[in-house]
Design a protein around this motif. Structure first.
Motif, PDB file in Angstrom:
ATOM      1  N   THR A 103     -12.947 -47.152 -96.624  1.00 23.71           N
ATOM      2  CA  THR A 103     -12.802 -45.860 -95.953  1.00 23.71           C
ATOM      3  C   THR A 103     -11.790 -45.021 -96.710  1.00 23.71           C
ATOM      4  OG1 THR A 103     -10.930 -46.420 -94.503  1.00 23.71           O
ATOM      5  CG2 THR A 103     -13.143 -46.992 -93.709  1.00 23.71           C
ATOM      6  N   ALA A 104     -11.861 -43.724 -96.516  1.00 20.59           N
ATOM      7  CA  ALA A 104     -10.903 -42.837 -97.171  1.00 20.59           C
ATOM      8  C   ALA A 104      -9.533 -42.930 -96.526  1.00 20.59           C
ATOM      9  CB  ALA A 104     -11.405 -41.391 -97.110  1.00 20.59           C
ATOM     10  N   GLU A 141      -9.458 -30.482 -86.869  1.00 21.49           N
ATOM     11  CA  GLU A 141      -8.730 -31.676 -87.292  1.00 21.49           C
ATOM     12  C   GLU A 141      -8.282 -31.555 -88.735  1.00 21.49           C
ATOM     13  OE1 GLU A 141     -11.038 -34.744 -84.255  1.00 21.49           O
ATOM     14  OE2 GLU A 141     -11.219 -35.049 -86.419  1.00 21.49           O
ATOM     15  N   ALA A 142      -7.076 -32.053 -89.005  1.00 17.01           N
ATOM     16  CA  ALA A 142      -6.538 -32.074 -90.362  1.00 17.01           C
ATOM     17  C   ALA A 142      -6.898 -33.412 -90.995  1.00 17.01           C
ATOM     18  CB  ALA A 142      -5.027 -31.884 -90.340  1.00 17.01           C
ATOM     19  N   ALA A 143      -7.659 -33.364 -92.077  1.00 17.39           N
ATOM     20  CA  ALA A 143      -8.138 -34.584 -92.736  1.00 17.39           C
ATOM     21  C   ALA A 143      -7.429 -34.764 -94.072  1.00 17.39           C
ATOM     22  CB  ALA A 143      -9.648 -34.506 -92.962  1.00 17.39           C
ATOM     23  N   HIS A 144      -6.868 -35.937 -94.276  1.00 16.48           N
ATOM     24  CA  HIS A 144      -6.275 -36.249 -95.580  1.00 16.48           C
ATOM     25  C   HIS A 144      -7.388 -36.591 -96.565  1.00 16.48           C
ATOM     26  CE1 HIS A 144      -2.577 -36.715 -93.192  1.00 16.48           C
ATOM     27  NE2 HIS A 144      -1.974 -36.370 -94.317  1.00 16.48           N
ATOM     28  N   VAL A 157     -15.162 -37.330 -89.623  1.00 15.08           N
ATOM     29  CA  VAL A 157     -15.648 -38.716 -89.572  1.00 15.08           C
ATOM     30  C   VAL A 157     -16.468 -39.048 -90.814  1.00 15.08           C
ATOM     31  CG1 VAL A 157     -17.236 -40.267 -88.378  1.00 15.08           C
ATOM     32  CG2 VAL A 157     -15.607 -38.924 -87.060  1.00 15.08           C
ATOM     33  N   LEU A 158     -17.351 -38.142 -91.214  1.00 18.35           N
ATOM     34  CA  LEU A 158     -18.194 -38.389 -92.387  1.00 18.35           C
ATOM     35  C   LEU A 158     -17.361 -38.437 -93.666  1.00 18.35           C
ATOM     36  CD1 LEU A 158     -21.243 -36.081 -91.567  1.00 18.35           C
ATOM     37  CD2 LEU A 158     -21.147 -38.580 -91.442  1.00 18.35           C
ATOM     38  N   ASP A 206     -24.067 -35.408 -99.888  1.00 17.49           N
ATOM     39  CA  ASP A 206     -24.276 -36.704 -99.243  1.00 17.49           C
ATOM     40  C   ASP A 206     -24.056 -37.810-100.269  1.00 17.49           C
ATOM     41  OD1 ASP A 206     -25.592 -38.346 -96.930  1.00 17.49           O
ATOM     42  OD2 ASP A 206     -26.651 -38.939 -98.758  1.00 17.49           O
ATOM     43  N   THR A 207     -23.261 -38.796 -99.918  1.00 14.07           N
ATOM     44  CA  THR A 207     -22.908 -39.854-100.860  1.00 14.07           C
ATOM     45  C   THR A 207     -24.118 -40.641-101.328  1.00 14.07           C
ATOM     46  OG1 THR A 207     -20.671 -40.101 -99.955  1.00 14.07           O
ATOM     47  CG2 THR A 207     -21.571 -41.996-101.131  1.00 14.07           C
TER      48      THR A 207
END
Length: 221
Positions: free
Chosen positions: A68-69, A137-140, A166-167, A183-184
């Motif tokens: 996960t990131a 939301e703040a995403a790192h 989430v993605l 998309d990964t």
């Protein structure tokens, strides 16, 4: 007596080189860099472990944080044994005492990135409201937890809606070198990352996240 080419080095060699976990000090020092460490993990997985369950392998050797990131933070530890399947399913939920250790995040930074983008997701432009207030939301980009060791700073943050947060953390989407969000596992474009003049994003963090997605694609194939 002559040694075979594949035999272990003698103690004299080990005393001279002083390896760290089997590596020279120079190699061990290089691997302190999170990005170089990630690249080394990918190289080992693709070269030597192509035919095994790599996600299981990473977990077994203590590298589950690469899936996960967010990485891994010090998890919750229960002071007593977990619930059993025979516990009653009715009535109030059972309470247990827990101790935990959490990474300290700068709430002011999170608020700043949200304000700069007026709580609009940088991928889909969604502006949510919750209890009559804007919500985002703040995403790192590069996780603060192990093994990513990312910094808690504005250039390492994005303002996202919960879905894209989430993605992004789950390594299902990434930002390519042209700023397209893809998309990964299929490469399809899902939008373009919107930028703000007062919000500089460190491209090195985006590159790190892309490389994590490469590992995720490899371990899921």
């Amino acid at each position: 007596m002559d040694r075979d080419a594949g035999s272990a080095p003698g103690t004299g060699v080990l005393d001279t080189v002083q390896p760290v976990a089997g590596l020279t000090h120079a190699s061990a020092e290089l691997l302190r860099n999170p990005f170089l460490r990630l690249q080394a993990v990918i190289k080992l997985c693709s070269t030597y472990f192509d035919g095994v369950d790599q996600r299981e392998l990473l977990s077994r050797v203590g590298l589950a944080g690469y899936t996960t990131a967010e990485g891994l933070v010090d998890g919750d530890v229960e002071d007593e044994e977990g619930a059993t399947a025979t516990e009653r399913a009715t009535g109030p939920a059972t309470r247990r005492t827990r101790t935990s250790s959490r990474l300290v995040r700068d709430a002011a930074l999170a608020s700043r990135v949200k304000e700069l983008h007026d709580h609009a997701c940088q991928i889909c432009e969604t502006r949510l409201r919750y209890k009559r207030r804007p919500y985002s939301e703040a995403a790192h980009i590069r996780g603060l937890g192990n093994p990513h060791d990312g910094p808690d700073e504005l250039p390492n943050l994005l303002c996202l809606c919960p879905n894209h947060h989430v993605l992004f953390d789950g390594l299902e989407i990434y930002v390519d070198v042209d700023g397209l969000v893809r998309d990964t596992h299929g490469g399809a474009s899902v939008g373009r990352l919107r930028r703000h003049n007062s919000h500089h994003i460190d491209e090195a963090h985006l590159e790190y996240h892309r490389t994590l997605c490469d590992l995720n694609r490899m371990t899921r194939s």
